[in-house]
Enzyme design. Structure first.
Site, PDB file in Angstrom:
ATOM      1  N   LYS A 156       0.848  -1.187   0.000  1.00 31.94           N
ATOM      2  CA  LYS A 156       0.000   0.000   0.000  1.00 31.94           C
ATOM      3  C   LYS A 156       0.886   1.241   0.000  1.00 31.94           C
ATOM      4  CE  LYS A 156      -3.906   2.020   2.593  1.00 31.94           C
ATOM      5  NZ  LYS A 156      -4.840   1.793   3.719  1.00 31.94           N
TER       6      LYS A 156
ATOM      7  N   SER B  36      -9.550   1.727   2.913  1.00 36.00           N
ATOM      8  CA  SER B  36      -8.698   2.528   2.058  1.00 36.00           C
ATOM      9  C   SER B  36      -7.664   1.701   1.307  1.00 36.00           C
ATOM     10  CB  SER B  36      -7.989   3.605   2.891  1.00 36.00           C
ATOM     11  OG  SER B  36      -7.118   3.032   3.852  1.00 36.00           O
TER      12      SER B  36
ATOM     13  N   SER C 167      -9.865  -0.509   7.135  1.00 40.68           N
ATOM     14  CA  SER C 167      -9.278  -0.508   5.794  1.00 40.68           C
ATOM     15  C   SER C 167      -8.635  -1.824   5.395  1.00 40.68           C
ATOM     16  CB  SER C 167      -8.234   0.609   5.692  1.00 40.68           C
ATOM     17  OG  SER C 167      -8.841   1.867   5.857  1.00 40.68           O
TER      18      SER C 167
END
Length: 601
Positions: A83, A157, A181
């Site tokens: 990420k 997210s 997330s």
């Protein structure tokens, strides 16, 4: 782009890759080249990556593997995605904000650990900007659609990380999880999402969202891979002020049959599906799946959990996000998406008194929620109440985002561990999921249950009382004054112990009444010519065992006691020298009967 995008032609699970590499049927170079080619084809639609590593950036990782024995590294040639709010040395970190972009000088410790173990990073994945959101639609690099069904989002997210695994572009991916997330995208893409105990994985090298609450999370295709990866990533980081030492009971990949266990679930009146017509039936199937493993459902009042969840995005909760990057936001307001400014902005006006009031209320709620968790081994919830379409999320981004976090927002505030699991599909093919959660450092117990849960009932293992149990609890066999309701039972209950079962010893013990009292105390002594003695088995937190042991007076102590089914558990034993003045109890099956008959109760 069709929703049924073909998977990788190569194996991607950890065991399958190990077999392929060791049998020389596949090389890391071959696999990485294939995955990068597929990623370039899919990225235009799915927006998985913000930056893919090019050949020159990949070469050091591949060159090292060229010279290594595949059996020498636990993650030899395993491809993974990161990420883009987690640092990879010499690669830019953007947090999905181009103006924030900076090139990392060194990798985050978790990333470096994976690389040292042989894993190959493929690129930095897309995310909701500054990890604020659960939709996957809040990135200037493009929205991330669902991997299975058009018109739905991937969830955020950690949107790109979930897609990298779901689309077969990586074996696993690193995400983050502050409010859900690492779990919401797992549910919407049919993956396992691990939100570890806070501080279990170092968060150094992570762009902070809510320091103290942030977790680096893992996306994997199954619980076996997830458990292996978590075990490899755990490590105390002296440079990370939020890092915590991992207790021994949570240090290894736990395997084995689950012992009979209890699981909490929200009361019927606490479950709101927000108009989803399929949620109730899918959740009922998940409950039945845990029951098939030997689980006993226990309804819990979820109102305190929901109240805690609301604190995360109340002004006092948002203040922590503002403290992380609010000053930067004020300097560059146009570089931040309007919805992100709208979410974070109220944190600027929060005063010290309001924050203190919120912290005090959270402490009260945690105590209440912890008491609920003391009643059960694990808790089962839906991962989200309803999957919204991308259009619905865009129309009401803040309200719908908050609703997506109904069952996830409270976890880090209350310091719990969680694992999100696939649990079937809706009628339109969209994946649906549930979450198992428990107290801090119950991570591997949750994953052990997750491994068993995925089995169909016909393949479920034979259950045994000697099976896998939560390791942060110690079982103690009592036969006398510590029995439920008797004089010393308070020593267990004040340590949050709970009665696990009533049973007998193996037919190889004698019971004596020691001299002195009150309180009157028994002595349990092993003797091959003995008999079965009535006992209780209590479970108490491992952290309480030391003080409990210190309070045991001579000549008693703790040792191993054999139960009727052949198990050995911790229990009270006695020095043989103390029996000279003791009276053997031969006419009674246990201490209660003896007390009643002798009027000593």
């Amino acid at each position: 782009m069709p929703a049924d995008t073909p998977d990788s032609p190569y194996p991607l699970s950890l065991p399958d890759l190990a077999v392929a590499y060791r049998g020389r049927r596949l090389s890391p170079r071959e696999l990485v080249a294939c995955l990068q080619q597929r990623a370039r084809q899919l990225n235009a639609h799915y927006r998985v990556y913000i930056e893919m590593l090019d050949d020159a950036q990949l070469e050091p990782f591949l060159q090292r593997l060229d010279d290594a024995d595949p059996a020498s590294l636990p993650l030899y040639g395993v491809p993974f995605a990161i990420k883009d709010n987690i640092d990879l040395a010499s690669v830019a970190t953007t947090a999905a904000c181009p103006a924030y972009r900076r090139v990392a000088e060194r990798s985050a410790p978790v990333v470096q650990t994976l690389i040292d173990l042989g894993a190959v990073p493929l690129g930095k994945t897309n995310l909701d900007q500054f990890a604020t959101g659960l939709s996957g639609l809040r990135s200037p690099y493009g929205s991330c659609p669902n991997s299975r069904v058009e018109g739905y989002p991937s969830g955020g997210s950690s949107s790109g990380s979930a897609l990298a695994v779901a689309l077969g572009l990586a074996s696993f991916a690193l995400g983050t999880d502050t409010a859900g997330s690492g779990r919401v995208p797992a549910a919407l893409n049919g993956l396992v999402g691990v939100k570890p105990t806070r501080g279990l994985l170092s968060t150094r090298g992570l762009v902070p969202c809510c320091p103290g609450l942030d977790c680096i999370s893992l996306f994997a295709r199954d619980a076996d891979d997830a458990a292996t990866l978590l075990g490899l990533c755990i490590g105390y980081d002296a440079e990370d002020p939020c890092s915590r030492h991992n207790p021994a009971w949570n240090a290894a990949v736990a395997r084995g049959r689950p012992a009979p266990f209890s699981f909490g679930l929200p009361r019927a009146q606490d479950l709101d599906w927000l108009g989803c017509s399929e949620g109730a039936d899918l959740f009922a199937q998940a409950v039945a799946g845990l029951q098939a493993l030997g689980g006993e459902p226990v309804e819990l009042d979820f109102r305190p959990f929901f109240e805690a969840a609301r604190l995360l995005y109340a002004p006092a909760g948002v203040a922590q996000r503002y403290a992380s990057f609010g000053a930067w936001l004020e300097r560059s307001p146009d570089a931040v998406l309007p919805v992100i400014r709208e979410v974070i902005g109220p944190g600027a006006a929060v005063g010290a008194a309001e924050r203190l009031q919120a912290e005090t209320r959270l402490a009260v709620l945690k105590r209440t929620c912890d008491r609920a968790l003391d009643r059960v081994d694990v808790v089962l919830t839906p991962t989200l109440p309803r999957a919204y379409t991308s259009a619905e999320l865009m129309a009401e981004p803040i309200l719908r985002n908050s609703q997506l976090g109904t069952y996830t927002n409270f976890m880090n505030l209350l310091d719990y561990a969680a694992v999100a699991l696939p649990a079937g599909n809706q009628a339109n093919g969209l994946p649906w999921g549930v979450t198992l959660f428990g107290p801090a450092f119950s991570d591997h117990y949750l994953l052990a249950l997750a491994r068993q849960y995925r089995l169909p009932p016909a393949a479920a293992p034979t259950l045994s009382k000697a099976g896998l149990r939560r390791g942060d609890r110690i079982r103690v066999v009592v036969c006398g004054a510590h029995l439920d309701g008797l004089a010393l039972n308070h020593q267990l209950r004040t340590r949050r112990a709970r009665l696990a079962e009533t049973t007998t010893t193996a037919p190889a013990y004698r019971l004596y009444a020691l001299a002195g009292g009150p309180p009157y105390r028994p002595a349990l002594v092993r003797d091959a010519s003995g008999r079965c003695i009535e006992v209780e088995v209590w479970e108490l937190p491992s952290t309480e065992l030391g003080s409990f042991l210190a309070g045991i007076g001579a000549p008693l102590g703790l040792g191993k006691v054999e139960l009727a089914d052949g198990r050995y558990e911790n229990g009270f034993i006695c020095e043989h020298g103390a029996l000279a003045s003791a009276r053997e109890i031969t006419e009674f099956g246990g201490w209660r009967a003896y007390l009643a008959a002798t009027d000593r109760g």
